[in-house]
Design a protein around this motif. Sequence first.
Motif, mmCIF file in Angstrom:
data_model
loop_
_atom_site.group_PDB
_atom_site.id
_atom_site.type_symbol
_atom_site.label_atom_id
_atom_site.label_comp_id
_atom_site.label_asym_id
_atom_site.label_seq_id
_atom_site.Cartn_x
_atom_site.Cartn_y
_atom_site.Cartn_z
ATOM 1 N N PRO A 56 -2.143 -28.902 -36.719
ATOM 2 C CA PRO A 56 -1.535 -29.465 -37.972
ATOM 3 C C PRO A 56 -1.992 -29.015 -39.225
ATOM 4 O O PRO A 56 -2.975 -28.758 -39.367
ATOM 5 N N LEU A 57 -1.092 -28.498 -40.286
ATOM 6 C CA LEU A 57 -1.466 -28.053 -41.527
ATOM 7 C C LEU A 57 -1.873 -29.144 -42.432
ATOM 8 O O LEU A 57 -0.949 -30.112 -42.477
ATOM 9 N N VAL A 58 -2.634 -28.632 -43.406
ATOM 10 C CA VAL A 58 -3.001 -29.561 -44.497
ATOM 11 C C VAL A 58 -2.492 -28.913 -45.643
ATOM 12 O O VAL A 58 -2.791 -27.862 -45.893
ATOM 13 N N SER A 59 -1.697 -29.237 -46.458
ATOM 14 C CA SER A 59 -1.428 -28.864 -47.935
ATOM 15 C C SER A 59 -2.473 -28.325 -48.523
ATOM 16 O O SER A 59 -3.286 -29.191 -48.981
ATOM 17 N N PRO A 60 -2.457 -27.210 -49.023
ATOM 18 C CA PRO A 60 -3.437 -26.909 -50.132
ATOM 19 C C PRO A 60 -3.403 -27.229 -51.651
ATOM 20 O O PRO A 60 -4.179 -27.048 -52.281
ATOM 21 N N LEU A 61 -1.979 -27.800 -51.724
ATOM 22 C CA LEU A 61 -1.869 -28.358 -53.082
ATOM 23 C C LEU A 61 -2.393 -29.711 -53.206
ATOM 24 O O LEU A 61 -2.359 -30.544 -52.447
ATOM 25 N N ASP A 62 -2.729 -30.230 -54.538
ATOM 26 C CA ASP A 62 -3.407 -31.087 -54.795
ATOM 27 C C ASP A 62 -2.106 -32.247 -54.777
ATOM 28 O O ASP A 62 -0.994 -31.722 -54.597
ATOM 29 N N THR A 63 -2.636 -33.559 -54.831
ATOM 30 C CA THR A 63 -1.288 -34.522 -55.085
ATOM 31 C C THR A 63 -0.907 -34.961 -56.286
ATOM 32 O O THR A 63 -1.795 -34.777 -57.200
ATOM 33 N N GLY A 64 0.266 -35.472 -56.625
ATOM 34 C CA GLY A 64 0.567 -35.984 -57.836
ATOM 35 C C GLY A 64 0.642 -34.961 -58.830
ATOM 36 O O GLY A 64 1.268 -33.992 -58.509
ATOM 37 N N ASP A 65 0.513 -35.217 -59.936
ATOM 38 C CA ASP A 65 0.703 -34.354 -61.270
ATOM 39 C C ASP A 65 -0.330 -33.315 -61.243
ATOM 40 O O ASP A 65 0.131 -32.190 -62.188
ATOM 41 N N THR A 66 -1.151 -33.154 -60.394
ATOM 42 C CA THR A 66 -1.982 -31.882 -60.406
ATOM 43 C C THR A 66 -1.513 -30.776 -59.209
ATOM 44 O O THR A 66 -2.278 -29.981 -58.772
ATOM 45 N N ALA A 67 -0.452 -31.045 -58.726
ATOM 46 C CA ALA A 67 -0.237 -30.288 -57.507
ATOM 47 C C ALA A 67 0.068 -28.834 -57.827
ATOM 48 O O ALA A 67 -0.062 -27.986 -56.892
ATOM 49 N N PHE A 68 0.471 -28.624 -59.079
ATOM 50 C CA PHE A 68 0.638 -27.001 -59.479
ATOM 51 C C PHE A 68 -0.328 -26.444 -60.408
ATOM 52 O O PHE A 68 -0.096 -25.726 -60.992
ATOM 53 N N CYS A 69 -1.425 -27.214 -60.286
ATOM 54 C CA CYS A 69 -2.824 -26.832 -61.422
ATOM 55 C C CYS A 69 -3.366 -25.446 -60.620
ATOM 56 O O CYS A 69 -2.992 -25.079 -59.512
ATOM 57 N N ASP A 70 -4.128 -25.026 -61.500
ATOM 58 C CA ASP A 70 -4.683 -23.766 -61.292
ATOM 59 C C ASP A 70 -5.586 -23.437 -59.973
ATOM 60 O O ASP A 70 -5.278 -22.723 -59.175
ATOM 61 N N LYS A 71 -6.309 -24.727 -59.460
ATOM 62 C CA LYS A 71 -7.018 -24.904 -58.271
ATOM 63 C C LYS A 71 -6.198 -24.646 -57.205
ATOM 64 O O LYS A 71 -6.183 -24.005 -56.197
ATOM 65 N N SER A 72 -5.142 -25.258 -57.127
ATOM 66 C CA SER A 72 -4.236 -25.751 -56.014
ATOM 67 C C SER A 72 -3.438 -24.418 -55.851
ATOM 68 O O SER A 72 -3.143 -23.710 -54.718
ATOM 69 N N MET A 73 -2.969 -23.659 -57.090
ATOM 70 C CA MET A 73 -2.293 -22.327 -56.703
ATOM 71 C C MET A 73 -3.112 -21.164 -56.190
ATOM 72 O O MET A 73 -2.795 -20.489 -55.470
ATOM 73 N N ALA A 74 -4.312 -21.234 -56.594
ATOM 74 C CA ALA A 74 -5.611 -20.328 -56.348
ATOM 75 C C ALA A 74 -5.630 -20.566 -54.823
ATOM 76 O O ALA A 74 -5.761 -19.385 -54.022
ATOM 77 N N LYS A 75 -5.722 -21.739 -54.211
ATOM 78 C CA LYS A 75 -5.927 -21.788 -52.644
ATOM 79 C C LYS A 75 -4.486 -21.261 -51.931
ATOM 80 O O LYS A 75 -4.762 -20.665 -50.980
ATOM 81 N N MET A 76 -3.473 -21.653 -52.684
ATOM 82 C CA MET A 76 -2.371 -21.203 -51.944
ATOM 83 C C MET A 76 -2.128 -19.773 -51.700
ATOM 84 O O MET A 76 -2.016 -19.249 -50.641
ATOM 85 N N LYS A 77 -2.546 -19.124 -52.968
ATOM 86 C CA LYS A 77 -2.479 -17.670 -52.899
ATOM 87 C C LYS A 77 -3.261 -17.225 -52.149
ATOM 88 O O LYS A 77 -3.253 -16.013 -51.383
ATOM 89 N N GLU A 78 -4.690 -17.542 -51.964
ATOM 90 C CA GLU A 78 -5.649 -17.007 -51.144
ATOM 91 C C GLU A 78 -5.286 -17.270 -49.627
ATOM 92 O O GLU A 78 -5.414 -16.230 -48.980
ATOM 93 N N ILE A 79 -4.601 -18.217 -49.198
ATOM 94 C CA ILE A 79 -4.344 -18.499 -47.824
ATOM 95 C C ILE A 79 -3.245 -17.501 -47.655
ATOM 96 O O ILE A 79 -3.000 -16.752 -46.419
ATOM 97 N N LEU A 80 -2.206 -17.287 -48.383
ATOM 98 C CA LEU A 80 -1.021 -16.416 -48.180
ATOM 99 C C LEU A 80 -1.653 -14.919 -48.164
ATOM 100 O O LEU A 80 -1.122 -14.108 -47.265
ATOM 101 N N LYS A 81 -2.492 -14.513 -48.921
ATOM 102 C CA LYS A 81 -3.207 -13.247 -48.933
ATOM 103 C C LYS A 81 -3.763 -12.846 -47.658
ATOM 104 O O LYS A 81 -3.735 -11.879 -47.141
ATOM 105 N N ALA A 82 -4.588 -13.991 -47.150
ATOM 106 C CA ALA A 82 -5.160 -13.880 -45.930
ATOM 107 C C ALA A 82 -4.127 -13.618 -44.713
ATOM 108 O O ALA A 82 -4.562 -12.530 -43.757
#
Length: 223
Positions: free
Chosen positions: A76-102
């Motif tokens: 089961p996958l866990v979302s790399p995005l934060d929850t609530g209003d910080t879902a699209f913050c820099d930290k969340s997006m950096a995690k997403m991009k790093e996973i996609l790059k891998a």
Amino acid sequence: MSFKETPFYKFSSPDITILIGGDEIPAHEYVLTPQSEFFNAALRSETKEALQRRIKLPEIRPEVMTEVLNWLYRAPLVSPLDTGDTAFCDKSMAKMKEILKAHDILQIKGAARDYCKFVEENLQKLGTDPTVRHPHEDGYGTYNTFHRNYTGNIVSTLNDLYSCDCRISKDAMTRLVATVSYDNKGPDARLSRFMSAVEKLETPNGTYFRDISLAFAALRMAK
């Protein structure tokens, strides 16, 4: 559940080792090679790594490789995005991009679609008015809003996902366009930031650009 707890992992003993930094991660050739062109080529070559069944991946961090293996072993996958209003913050997006790059480095197809679902789920929760907290239909919780500073993150991440042959639903795109359009006055408005981010994309995806254009056209016709 991690990949080491899945039936695919427990079915037989690992027969290869992935080396990342100082970590050694045991894995199975029969799981990796059908899904990754990189592992397929690396393990079928005549190199020392292939003969020793020890593959080095210095470009990927251990925690990111764990996320990749979770997908490969169908944990089961866990979302790399934060929850609530910080879902699209820099930290969340950096995690997403790093996973996609891998996944891109390892030439794994299909994983981006699952991560696209995480993005869409959060886009569907956006409220169109950044000054009002809207109740959900069930009476619980509130729709999320996002700070105008996150607009560029959303634009670039969606372009990455569209470039992986993924796309968000029409409803999600409609809500996103309505949300950024609500705040549309001045150079610092979310709409201005949104359009500026689209213009600055180095390799804009054609399907992504079309979906944005259609959503804006539909919004103008509805007014």
